[in-house]
Design a protein around this motif. Sequence first.
Motif, PDB file in Angstrom:
ATOM      1  N   GLU A 101      90.031 -46.100  36.211  1.00  0.00           N
ATOM      2  CA  GLU A 101      91.081 -47.103  36.416  1.00  0.00           C
ATOM      3  C   GLU A 101      91.014 -47.702  37.823  1.00  0.00           C
ATOM      4  O   GLU A 101      91.327 -48.885  38.016  1.00  0.00           O
ATOM      5  CB  GLU A 101      92.459 -46.488  36.161  1.00  0.00           C
ATOM      6  CG  GLU A 101      92.739 -46.236  34.692  1.00  0.00           C
ATOM      7  CD  GLU A 101      94.169 -45.784  34.449  1.00  0.00           C
ATOM      8  OE1 GLU A 101      94.854 -45.403  35.426  1.00  0.00           O
ATOM      9  OE2 GLU A 101      94.605 -45.799  33.289  1.00  0.00           O
ATOM     10  N   TYR A 107      91.644 -51.965  33.148  1.00  0.00           N
ATOM     11  CA  TYR A 107      91.898 -50.982  32.102  1.00  0.00           C
ATOM     12  C   TYR A 107      93.150 -50.144  32.377  1.00  0.00           C
ATOM     13  O   TYR A 107      93.512 -49.291  31.561  1.00  0.00           O
ATOM     14  CB  TYR A 107      90.695 -50.045  31.954  1.00  0.00           C
ATOM     15  CG  TYR A 107      89.438 -50.739  31.486  1.00  0.00           C
ATOM     16  CD1 TYR A 107      89.472 -51.679  30.453  1.00  0.00           C
ATOM     17  CD2 TYR A 107      88.207 -50.455  32.077  1.00  0.00           C
ATOM     18  CE1 TYR A 107      88.313 -52.310  30.024  1.00  0.00           C
ATOM     19  CE2 TYR A 107      87.049 -51.084  31.661  1.00  0.00           C
ATOM     20  CZ  TYR A 107      87.106 -52.012  30.635  1.00  0.00           C
ATOM     21  OH  TYR A 107      85.954 -52.640  30.216  1.00  0.00           O
ATOM     22  N   LYS A 108      93.780 -50.362  33.510  1.00  0.00           N
ATOM     23  CA  LYS A 108      94.946 -49.545  33.861  1.00  0.00           C
ATOM     24  C   LYS A 108      96.060 -49.761  32.841  1.00  0.00           C
ATOM     25  O   LYS A 108      96.356 -50.884  32.435  1.00  0.00           O
ATOM     26  CB  LYS A 108      95.446 -49.909  35.262  1.00  0.00           C
ATOM     27  CG  LYS A 108      96.445 -48.891  35.808  1.00  0.00           C
ATOM     28  CD  LYS A 108      96.714 -49.123  37.290  1.00  0.00           C
ATOM     29  CE  LYS A 108      97.604 -48.025  37.834  1.00  0.00           C
ATOM     30  NZ  LYS A 108      97.853 -48.190  39.278  1.00  0.00           N
ATOM     31  N   ASN A 109      96.646 -48.644  32.416  1.00  0.00           N
ATOM     32  CA  ASN A 109      97.757 -48.629  31.451  1.00  0.00           C
ATOM     33  C   ASN A 109      97.343 -49.069  30.046  1.00  0.00           C
ATOM     34  O   ASN A 109      98.194 -49.302  29.188  1.00  0.00           O
ATOM     35  CB  ASN A 109      98.926 -49.502  31.933  1.00  0.00           C
ATOM     36  CG  ASN A 109      99.472 -49.034  33.261  1.00  0.00           C
ATOM     37  OD1 ASN A 109      99.581 -47.828  33.485  1.00  0.00           O
ATOM     38  ND2 ASN A 109      99.806 -49.969  34.140  1.00  0.00           N
TER      39      ASN A 109
END
Length: 201
Positions: A101, A107-109
């Motif tokens: 991340e 791509y975070k969360n």
Amino acid sequence: MKIETRLLAVRHGESDWNIQKIIMGHADRPLTNNGRSQANVISETLRNVKIDAIYSSDLQRALDTAKSIQMLHKSIEIMVTSKLRGRGHGHLEGIPYDSYERLFPKYKNLDIFSGYNICPENGETGKFFEDRVKKFLKNLLEENKGRSILIVTHSGVIKFIEKEFRQGYAQINSDGNVEKCKLYEYFITEEDYSKMLYSMT
């Protein structure tokens, strides 16, 4: 008379990237010494178990586990297939789980590893992965009706089988992990098979 097919599923032994907590997917990593010991233990567990056919992922951590089992079932040839690979994680393979991340903030969360319609670049969506495994199982069960079949594969494949034939994760650990070189066993009826076919339409 009800025909049952016995499906035995084993996840490969420990690999180096399992220890290092690195994203593997389709990366071809070897067994560790502990992984080879785990493979020897499951081979002993299966020594006196009736097995009519052995299928294995083509990745070496699974194939070497299958070869260890085959040593005590020498009359059976291992059928090797890429269709038993786990889900591909594309360009994230080779990156530590705790770093991706930070390296790829987009791509975070996001549920990048189990999301149904999302995937990293050059990876597989959950839908693509499940469709691949389902098609393989359809052909496997058609060709081996009433037999005892062993597959040596990866955690995602076994999780999918649990969901498909147990409507949940009855044999999976509470933390969601599929144990390495543990035997997962399923007795699949023609009704179960028909339900799977129906879900493919």
